[in-house]
Design an enzyme around this catalytic site. Structure first.
Site, PDB file in Angstrom:
ATOM      1  N   SER A 125      16.477 -62.637   6.415  1.00  0.00           N
ATOM      2  CA  SER A 125      16.610 -61.187   6.528  1.00  0.00           C
ATOM      3  C   SER A 125      15.234 -60.541   6.503  1.00  0.00           C
ATOM      4  O   SER A 125      14.304 -61.055   5.855  1.00  0.00           O
ATOM      5  CB  SER A 125      17.425 -60.681   5.340  1.00  0.00           C
ATOM      6  OG  SER A 125      17.302 -59.290   5.203  1.00  0.00           O
ATOM      7  N   TYR A 149      18.848 -60.535  -4.284  1.00  0.00           N
ATOM      8  CA  TYR A 149      19.258 -60.933  -2.935  1.00  0.00           C
ATOM      9  C   TYR A 149      18.026 -61.324  -2.104  1.00  0.00           C
ATOM     10  O   TYR A 149      17.994 -62.390  -1.481  1.00  0.00           O
ATOM     11  CB  TYR A 149      20.022 -59.780  -2.259  1.00  0.00           C
ATOM     12  CG  TYR A 149      20.177 -59.947  -0.771  1.00  0.00           C
ATOM     13  CD1 TYR A 149      21.028 -60.913  -0.251  1.00  0.00           C
ATOM     14  CD2 TYR A 149      19.461 -59.144   0.127  1.00  0.00           C
ATOM     15  CE1 TYR A 149      21.152 -61.080   1.118  1.00  0.00           C
ATOM     16  CE2 TYR A 149      19.584 -59.305   1.489  1.00  0.00           C
ATOM     17  CZ  TYR A 149      20.429 -60.271   1.979  1.00  0.00           C
ATOM     18  OH  TYR A 149      20.545 -60.444   3.336  1.00  0.00           O
ATOM     19  N   LYS A 153      16.713 -65.119  -0.361  1.00  0.00           N
ATOM     20  CA  LYS A 153      16.333 -65.375   1.039  1.00  0.00           C
ATOM     21  C   LYS A 153      14.915 -65.964   1.096  1.00  0.00           C
ATOM     22  O   LYS A 153      14.644 -66.870   1.887  1.00  0.00           O
ATOM     23  CB  LYS A 153      16.435 -64.093   1.870  1.00  0.00           C
ATOM     24  CG  LYS A 153      17.867 -63.624   2.088  1.00  0.00           C
ATOM     25  CD  LYS A 153      18.682 -64.648   2.869  1.00  0.00           C
ATOM     26  CE  LYS A 153      20.161 -64.353   2.886  1.00  0.00           C
ATOM     27  NZ  LYS A 153      20.974 -65.408   3.499  1.00  0.00           N
TER      28      LYS A 153
HETATM   29  C1  UD1 Z   1      20.065 -52.892   3.358  1.00  0.00           C
HETATM   30  C2  UD1 Z   1      19.402 -53.607   2.220  1.00  0.00           C
HETATM   31  C3  UD1 Z   1      18.692 -54.816   2.775  1.00  0.00           C
HETATM   32  C4  UD1 Z   1      19.710 -55.726   3.457  1.00  0.00           C
HETATM   33  C5  UD1 Z   1      20.459 -54.951   4.525  1.00  0.00           C
HETATM   34  C6  UD1 Z   1      21.621 -55.790   5.023  1.00  0.00           C
HETATM   35  C7  UD1 Z   1      18.980 -51.945   0.482  1.00  0.00           C
HETATM   36  C8  UD1 Z   1      17.953 -51.126  -0.208  1.00  0.00           C
HETATM   37  N1  UD1 Z   1      18.531 -52.695   1.503  1.00  0.00           N
HETATM   38  O1  UD1 Z   1      19.056 -52.548   4.287  1.00  0.00           O
HETATM   39  O2  UD1 Z   1      18.053 -55.518   1.744  1.00  0.00           O
HETATM   40  O3  UD1 Z   1      19.073 -56.826   4.060  1.00  0.00           O
HETATM   41  O4  UD1 Z   1      20.995 -53.739   3.990  1.00  0.00           O
HETATM   42  O5  UD1 Z   1      22.188 -55.202   6.155  1.00  0.00           O
HETATM   43  O6  UD1 Z   1      20.137 -51.938   0.124  1.00  0.00           O
HETATM   44  N2  UD1 Z   1      21.575 -44.572   4.591  1.00  0.00           N
HETATM   45  C9  UD1 Z   1      21.992 -43.274   4.351  1.00  0.00           C
HETATM   46  N3  UD1 Z   1      23.248 -43.089   3.857  1.00  0.00           N
HETATM   47  C10 UD1 Z   1      24.111 -44.118   3.590  1.00  0.00           C
HETATM   48  C11 UD1 Z   1      23.671 -45.456   3.846  1.00  0.00           C
HETATM   49  C12 UD1 Z   1      22.392 -45.653   4.327  1.00  0.00           C
HETATM   50  O7  UD1 Z   1      21.237 -42.313   4.575  1.00  0.00           O
HETATM   51  O8  UD1 Z   1      25.234 -43.877   3.137  1.00  0.00           O
HETATM   52  C13 UD1 Z   1      20.225 -44.810   5.155  1.00  0.00           C
HETATM   53  C14 UD1 Z   1      19.294 -45.613   4.251  1.00  0.00           C
HETATM   54  O9  UD1 Z   1      18.612 -44.792   3.347  1.00  0.00           O
HETATM   55  C15 UD1 Z   1      18.377 -46.259   5.308  1.00  0.00           C
HETATM   56  C16 UD1 Z   1      19.291 -46.454   6.523  1.00  0.00           C
HETATM   57  O10 UD1 Z   1      20.366 -45.550   6.339  1.00  0.00           O
HETATM   58  O11 UD1 Z   1      17.344 -45.368   5.672  1.00  0.00           O
HETATM   59  C17 UD1 Z   1      19.841 -47.862   6.648  1.00  0.00           C
HETATM   60  O12 UD1 Z   1      20.447 -48.254   5.419  1.00  0.00           O
HETATM   61  P1  UD1 Z   1      21.316 -49.600   5.264  1.00  0.00           P
HETATM   62  O13 UD1 Z   1      22.300 -49.695   6.367  1.00  0.00           O
HETATM   63  O14 UD1 Z   1      21.814 -49.649   3.861  1.00  0.00           O
HETATM   64  O15 UD1 Z   1      20.268 -50.754   5.535  1.00  0.00           O
HETATM   65  P2  UD1 Z   1      18.856 -51.091   4.826  1.00  0.00           P
HETATM   66  O16 UD1 Z   1      18.560 -50.180   3.697  1.00  0.00           O
HETATM   67  O17 UD1 Z   1      17.839 -51.171   5.893  1.00  0.00           O
END
Ligand code: UD1
Length: 339
Positions: A125, A149, A153
């Site tokens: 990842s 997690y 990895k």
């Molecule tokens: C997350 C994990 C990462 C993991 C990946 C798996 C965290 C901090 N990171 O990545 O370690 O490998 O998932 O797919 O959990 N967002 C919102 N509202 C929401 C959900 C997300 O604004 O309800 C935003 C987040 O702040 C971020 C973006 O959307 O900027 C993507 O978030 P997400 O889909 O959770 O992925 P990652 O944070 O990149």
């Protein structure tokens, strides 16, 4: 044609990879414990591929079960997805994550060694980069664990490196996924967690179906064009194809590789929301919320190495991701749980 064991093959990325491997002409056996996958996935995979699905139920932690799996059939390689993947849960249950992701990997490698199978594609990842110093990020960037997690990895990659460097029989394809999104074009498989989704696209999908009232946008004051977090989203079917290419390179060259799988193009949370609104045909509600602890402003791959080594290139765009996700989540098969 190769004979492939696909651990975690009923899960979100695993099920799409099953289809891609079958389409590439390989003979695939799924191994899954169904701890985070729907039991109807094998039957839906049969619908997609038009052929019976060979699926064995059990855990990669079960030495005896694995020995039986390898005794029952000759495999050329393993594609290993079976692992835990929720960051928040890993903070609450670090030992569970270390057990499944690290001990599960070692148990599998032992069973492979005993059966004389020495090629494995490993799900890593972009999380191994922690908070990267440079974005877009190359594979040479240092690895930093941000949570248990991420640690598992990094540990998995390290275990494979040590094996590969010290025992020439082994060859590994280590694939660092950026943000997988979307669903299969058939709308028969996709991602639909049973709990409230942590990740952005499945959350937006549940807002689009009306099951959740609005999206909380975690922070709008990042140093990005619109202030919201930017990620490199990659269509799950493109990601699945990356596994086929990795496997074929291993079988052809018997030499390890480690690559990013991303598109090299980042999208913000608000861009994602706008794209999904287009796909489902209505403006989706949102509110700006505080930043989420541990979040990074921008995650984006330099995808060049995967292109050079494997000939990999993502072909589907953001609209394809949103459209396929919407077709899946609004269709009859999404039932809470991945796959
Ligand atoms: C997350 C994990 C990462 C993991 C990946 C798996 C965290 C901090 N990171 O990545 O370690 O490998 O998932 O797919 O959990 N967002 C919102 N509202 C929401 C959900 C997300 O604004 O309800 C935003 C987040 O702040 C971020 C973006 O959307 O900027 C993507 O978030 P997400 O889909 O959770 O992925 P990652 O944070 O990149």
């Amino acid at each position: 044609m190769a004979s492939i064991l696909l651990t975690g093959g009923a899960g979100y990325i695993g099920s799409h990879t099953y289809v891609a491997l079958c389409e590439a002409g390989h003979q695939v056996t799924i191994l899954d414990d169904f701890s985070n996958a729907d039991r109807s996935v094998p039957q839906r995979l049969q619908q997609i591929t038009g052929a019976p699905v060979r699926c064995l139920e059990g855990s990669v932690l079960d030495t005896k079960f694995l020995a039986g799996v390898f005794a029952g059939q000759r495999f050329d390689a393993v594609v290993h997805f079976a692992a835990r993947k929720a960051v928040g849960e890993s903070v609450e249950k670090p030992l569970d994550y270390i057990e499944t992701n690290c001990q599960g990997l070692i148990t599998l490698l032992r069973a492979m060694e005993q059966a004389g199978v020495f090629r494995l594609v490993f799900s890593s990842s972009a999380t191994v980069y922690g908070i990267p110093d440079e974005t877009p990020t190359p594979e040479t960037a240092p690895r930093r664990a941000m949570n248990p997690y991420g640690f598992t990895k990094i540990a998995g990659e390290g275990i494979l490196e040590q094996l590969g460097q010290n025992d020439p029989r082994w060859a590994f394809g280590t694939l660092r996924y950026f943000n997988p999104a979307g669903a299969h074009s058939s709308a028969l498989i996709g991602e639909d967690p049973s709990d409230i989704p942590n990740n952005l696209m499945p959350f937006i999908a549940r807002v689009a179906t009306g099951d959740l009232p609005e999206l909380a946008v975690f922070g709008d004051d990042y140093d990005t064009p619109d202030g919201t977090g930017v990620r490199d989203y990659i269509h799950v079917e493109d990601l699945a194809h990356g596994h086929v290419l990795s496997l074929q390179a291993l079988l052809r060259e018997n030499e390890s590789h480690l690559v990013n799988l991303g598109t090299g193009r980042g999208y913000s949370v608000l861009e994602m929301l706008a794209a999904y609104s287009r796909a489902c045909g209505r403006d989706l509600p949102y509110r700006i919320a505080p930043r989420r602890a541990g979040d990074v402003p921008v995650y984006c791959a330099i995808p060049d190495k995967a292109r050079a080594l494997l000939g990999f290139q993502a072909r589907r765009d953001l609209d394809d991701m949103c459209r396929s996700s919407w077709n899946w989540i609004s269709g009859p098969h999404a039932a809470g749980k991945s796959g």
